[in-house]
Design a protein around this motif. Structure first.
Motif, PDB file in Angstrom:
ATOM      1  N   ASP A 175       0.741  -1.230  -0.071  1.00 19.25           N
ATOM      2  CA  ASP A 175      -0.105   0.072   0.025  1.00 19.25           C
ATOM      3  C   ASP A 175       0.700   1.222  -0.240  1.00 19.25           C
ATOM      4  O   ASP A 175       0.553   2.302  -0.719  1.00 19.25           O
ATOM      5  CB  ASP A 175      -0.874   0.040   1.189  1.00 19.25           C
ATOM      6  CG  ASP A 175      -2.104  -0.886   0.991  1.00 19.25           C
ATOM      7  OD1 ASP A 175      -2.490  -0.999  -0.295  1.00 19.25           O
ATOM      8  OD2 ASP A 175      -2.905  -0.949   1.827  1.00 19.25           O
ATOM      9  N   LEU A 176       1.885   1.244   0.927  1.00 21.80           N
ATOM     10  CA  LEU A 176       2.823   2.231   0.853  1.00 21.80           C
ATOM     11  C   LEU A 176       3.343   2.690  -0.638  1.00 21.80           C
ATOM     12  O   LEU A 176       3.342   3.853  -1.180  1.00 21.80           O
ATOM     13  CB  LEU A 176       4.134   2.398   1.565  1.00 21.80           C
ATOM     14  CG  LEU A 176       3.778   2.121   3.136  1.00 21.80           C
ATOM     15  CD1 LEU A 176       4.858   1.707   4.101  1.00 21.80           C
ATOM     16  CD2 LEU A 176       3.512   3.500   3.494  1.00 21.80           C
ATOM     17  N   HIS A 177       3.822   1.592  -1.490  1.00 21.25           N
ATOM     18  CA  HIS A 177       4.198   1.700  -2.628  1.00 21.25           C
ATOM     19  C   HIS A 177       3.243   2.119  -3.750  1.00 21.25           C
ATOM     20  O   HIS A 177       3.434   2.880  -4.612  1.00 21.25           O
ATOM     21  CB  HIS A 177       4.823   0.463  -3.232  1.00 21.25           C
ATOM     22  CG  HIS A 177       6.130   0.131  -2.462  1.00 21.25           C
ATOM     23  ND1 HIS A 177       7.362   0.721  -2.665  1.00 21.25           N
ATOM     24  CD2 HIS A 177       6.515  -0.820  -1.716  1.00 21.25           C
ATOM     25  CE1 HIS A 177       8.192   0.203  -2.048  1.00 21.25           C
ATOM     26  NE2 HIS A 177       7.840  -0.671  -1.387  1.00 21.25           N
ATOM     27  N   ARG A 178       2.070   1.649  -3.494  1.00 20.24           N
ATOM     28  CA  ARG A 178       0.925   2.196  -4.269  1.00 20.24           C
ATOM     29  C   ARG A 178       0.612   3.558  -4.349  1.00 20.24           C
ATOM     30  O   ARG A 178       0.284   4.395  -5.295  1.00 20.24           O
ATOM     31  CB  ARG A 178      -0.350   1.113  -3.960  1.00 20.24           C
ATOM     32  CG  ARG A 178      -1.585   1.453  -4.920  1.00 20.24           C
ATOM     33  CD  ARG A 178      -2.597   0.334  -4.616  1.00 20.24           C
ATOM     34  NE  ARG A 178      -3.389   0.528  -3.417  1.00 20.24           N
ATOM     35  CZ  ARG A 178      -4.424   1.322  -3.480  1.00 20.24           C
ATOM     36  NH1 ARG A 178      -5.038   1.755  -4.555  1.00 20.24           N
ATOM     37  NH2 ARG A 178      -5.291   1.317  -2.272  1.00 20.24           N
ATOM     38  N   TYR A 179       0.516   4.199  -2.880  1.00 22.14           N
ATOM     39  CA  TYR A 179       0.347   5.401  -2.787  1.00 22.14           C
ATOM     40  C   TYR A 179       1.644   6.368  -3.206  1.00 22.14           C
ATOM     41  O   TYR A 179       1.290   7.475  -3.880  1.00 22.14           O
ATOM     42  CB  TYR A 179      -0.161   5.622  -1.289  1.00 22.14           C
ATOM     43  CG  TYR A 179      -1.467   5.692  -0.963  1.00 22.14           C
ATOM     44  CD1 TYR A 179      -2.320   6.669  -1.140  1.00 22.14           C
ATOM     45  CD2 TYR A 179      -2.175   4.377  -0.676  1.00 22.14           C
ATOM     46  CE1 TYR A 179      -3.799   6.526  -0.767  1.00 22.14           C
ATOM     47  CE2 TYR A 179      -3.331   4.247  -0.383  1.00 22.14           C
ATOM     48  CZ  TYR A 179      -4.189   5.195  -0.520  1.00 22.14           C
ATOM     49  OH  TYR A 179      -5.484   5.016  -0.377  1.00 22.14           O
ATOM     50  N   ARG A 180       2.779   5.831  -2.893  1.00 19.90           N
ATOM     51  CA  ARG A 180       3.826   6.565  -3.695  1.00 19.90           C
ATOM     52  C   ARG A 180       3.651   6.723  -4.993  1.00 19.90           C
ATOM     53  O   ARG A 180       3.893   7.849  -5.660  1.00 19.90           O
ATOM     54  CB  ARG A 180       5.185   5.953  -3.299  1.00 19.90           C
ATOM     55  CG  ARG A 180       6.374   6.793  -3.551  1.00 19.90           C
ATOM     56  CD  ARG A 180       7.672   6.227  -3.011  1.00 19.90           C
ATOM     57  NE  ARG A 180       7.551   6.132  -1.645  1.00 19.90           N
ATOM     58  CZ  ARG A 180       8.089   4.779  -1.096  1.00 19.90           C
ATOM     59  NH1 ARG A 180       8.189   3.693  -1.868  1.00 19.90           N
ATOM     60  NH2 ARG A 180       7.891   4.921   0.012  1.00 19.90           N
ATOM     61  N   ASP A 181       3.544   5.685  -5.763  1.00 18.70           N
ATOM     62  CA  ASP A 181       3.395   5.507  -7.458  1.00 18.70           C
ATOM     63  C   ASP A 181       2.073   6.662  -7.624  1.00 18.70           C
ATOM     64  O   ASP A 181       2.323   7.171  -8.406  1.00 18.70           O
ATOM     65  CB  ASP A 181       3.126   4.449  -7.802  1.00 18.70           C
ATOM     66  CG  ASP A 181       4.388   3.413  -7.554  1.00 18.70           C
ATOM     67  OD1 ASP A 181       5.270   3.766  -7.266  1.00 18.70           O
ATOM     68  OD2 ASP A 181       4.288   1.999  -7.810  1.00 18.70           O
ATOM     69  N   ALA A 182       1.031   6.707  -6.915  1.00 17.48           N
ATOM     70  CA  ALA A 182       0.133   7.384  -7.270  1.00 17.48           C
ATOM     71  C   ALA A 182       0.283   8.931  -7.045  1.00 17.48           C
ATOM     72  O   ALA A 182      -0.346   9.649  -7.657  1.00 17.48           O
ATOM     73  CB  ALA A 182      -1.229   7.015  -6.452  1.00 17.48           C
ATOM     74  N   TRP A 183       1.077   9.039  -6.193  1.00 11.17           N
ATOM     75  CA  TRP A 183       1.357  10.570  -5.925  1.00 11.17           C
ATOM     76  C   TRP A 183       2.436  10.950  -6.912  1.00 11.17           C
ATOM     77  O   TRP A 183       2.220  12.101  -7.261  1.00 11.17           O
ATOM     78  CB  TRP A 183       2.269  10.528  -4.253  1.00 11.17           C
ATOM     79  CG  TRP A 183       2.535  12.030  -4.201  1.00 11.17           C
ATOM     80  CD1 TRP A 183       3.900  12.546  -4.240  1.00 11.17           C
ATOM     81  CD2 TRP A 183       1.657  12.803  -3.488  1.00 11.17           C
ATOM     82  NE1 TRP A 183       3.779  13.810  -3.773  1.00 11.17           N
ATOM     83  CE2 TRP A 183       2.394  14.148  -3.510  1.00 11.17           C
ATOM     84  CE3 TRP A 183       0.441  13.099  -3.137  1.00 11.17           C
ATOM     85  CZ2 TRP A 183       2.040  15.282  -2.848  1.00 11.17           C
ATOM     86  CZ3 TRP A 183      -0.253  14.272  -2.665  1.00 11.17           C
ATOM     87  CH2 TRP A 183       0.532  15.475  -2.561  1.00 11.17           C
ATOM     88  N   ASP A 184       3.231  10.165  -7.369  1.00  8.13           N
ATOM     89  CA  ASP A 184       4.201  10.518  -8.455  1.00  8.13           C
ATOM     90  C   ASP A 184       3.413  11.053  -9.629  1.00  8.13           C
ATOM     91  O   ASP A 184       3.541  11.781 -10.315  1.00  8.13           O
ATOM     92  CB  ASP A 184       5.291   9.423  -8.783  1.00  8.13           C
ATOM     93  CG  ASP A 184       6.203   9.407  -7.761  1.00  8.13           C
ATOM     94  OD1 ASP A 184       6.450  10.203  -6.745  1.00  8.13           O
ATOM     95  OD2 ASP A 184       6.875   8.359  -7.603  1.00  8.13           O
ATOM     96  N   HIS A 185       2.520  10.050  -9.954  1.00  9.76           N
ATOM     97  CA  HIS A 185       1.535  10.175 -11.120  1.00  9.76           C
ATOM     98  C   HIS A 185       0.770  11.737 -11.060  1.00  9.76           C
ATOM     99  O   HIS A 185       0.538  12.159 -11.823  1.00  9.76           O
ATOM    100  CB  HIS A 185       0.507   9.066 -11.316  1.00  9.76           C
ATOM    101  CG  HIS A 185      -0.392   9.125 -12.492  1.00  9.76           C
ATOM    102  ND1 HIS A 185      -1.652   9.679 -12.460  1.00  9.76           N
ATOM    103  CD2 HIS A 185      -0.036   8.987 -13.896  1.00  9.76           C
ATOM    104  CE1 HIS A 185      -1.847   9.654 -13.733  1.00  9.76           C
ATOM    105  NE2 HIS A 185      -1.284   9.244 -14.518  1.00  9.76           N
ATOM    106  N   ALA A 186       0.146  11.728  -9.830  1.00 13.03           N
ATOM    107  CA  ALA A 186      -0.482  12.998  -9.421  1.00 13.03           C
ATOM    108  C   ALA A 186       0.422  14.310  -9.572  1.00 13.03           C
ATOM    109  O   ALA A 186      -0.106  15.271 -10.399  1.00 13.03           O
ATOM    110  CB  ALA A 186      -1.256  12.891  -8.344  1.00 13.03           C
ATOM    111  N   ALA A 187       1.707  14.078  -9.236  1.00 13.93           N
ATOM    112  CA  ALA A 187       2.642  15.264  -9.280  1.00 13.93           C
ATOM    113  C   ALA A 187       2.883  15.285 -10.793  1.00 13.93           C
ATOM    114  O   ALA A 187       3.030  16.445 -11.147  1.00 13.93           O
ATOM    115  CB  ALA A 187       3.906  14.912  -8.734  1.00 13.93           C
ATOM    116  N   ASP A 188       3.164  14.392 -11.514  1.00  9.75           N
ATOM    117  CA  ASP A 188       3.374  14.518 -12.990  1.00  9.75           C
ATOM    118  C   ASP A 188       2.119  15.281 -13.882  1.00  9.75           C
ATOM    119  O   ASP A 188       2.559  15.940 -14.854  1.00  9.75           O
ATOM    120  CB  ASP A 188       3.622  13.239 -13.428  1.00  9.75           C
ATOM    121  CG  ASP A 188       4.884  12.563 -13.217  1.00  9.75           C
ATOM    122  OD1 ASP A 188       5.943  13.365 -12.488  1.00  9.75           O
ATOM    123  OD2 ASP A 188       4.929  11.247 -13.415  1.00  9.75           O
TER     124      ASP A 188
END
Length: 128
Positions: free
Chosen positions: A99-112
């Motif tokens: 879940d931590l990795h999933r949210y980190r990836d989602a955050w990166d996508h949102a930032a992009d």
């Protein structure tokens, strides 16, 4: 900051060595550092870990980073803090590393996809 939040911050500063601070308490270079600090204080208050556990885990994280070449110039302190927080909440079963990795990836996508200077907001599509 409420009176109880201020009291909790004072206890954290007294309990955890080397927190960057000034005469008024902890100091932060970016909002995310203050948020990571606040999450840690809240999880401690909820009994997820003791300050002794936190201090030992943070110390181990900093030593591990230094062994891997972190020059320890002060600007990485809260990166170690965040890594410790992620590791402890996964170890304690508050969340999973997946879940931590999933949210980190989602955050990166949102930032992009967010224009510079705009607030970043997670949306369901960021998790795809």
């Amino acid at each position: 900051m409420t009176t109880s939040e201020r009291a909790a911050a004072i206890v954290a500063v007294a309990s955890v060595p080397n927190i960057p601070r000034d005469i008024d308490g902890p100091v932060f270079n970016a909002p995310w550092e203050a948020q990571a600090f606040a999450m840690t204080v809240t999880l401690h208050e909820r009994g997820v870990f003791t300050w002794a556990e936190w201090a030992a885990a943070l110390s181990a994280e900093i030593k591990r980073a230094q062994a891997n070449g972190d020059p320890d110039m002060g600007e990485t302190y809260y990166r170690h803090w965040l890594a410790t927080l992620e590791n402890l909440i996964a170890e304690k079963g508050v969340t999973t590393r997946d879940d931590l990795h999933r949210y980190r990836d989602a955050w990166d996508h949102a930032a992009d996809r967010t224009p510079h200077g705009q607030p970043i907001a997670l949306e369901p599509g960021d998790f795809a």
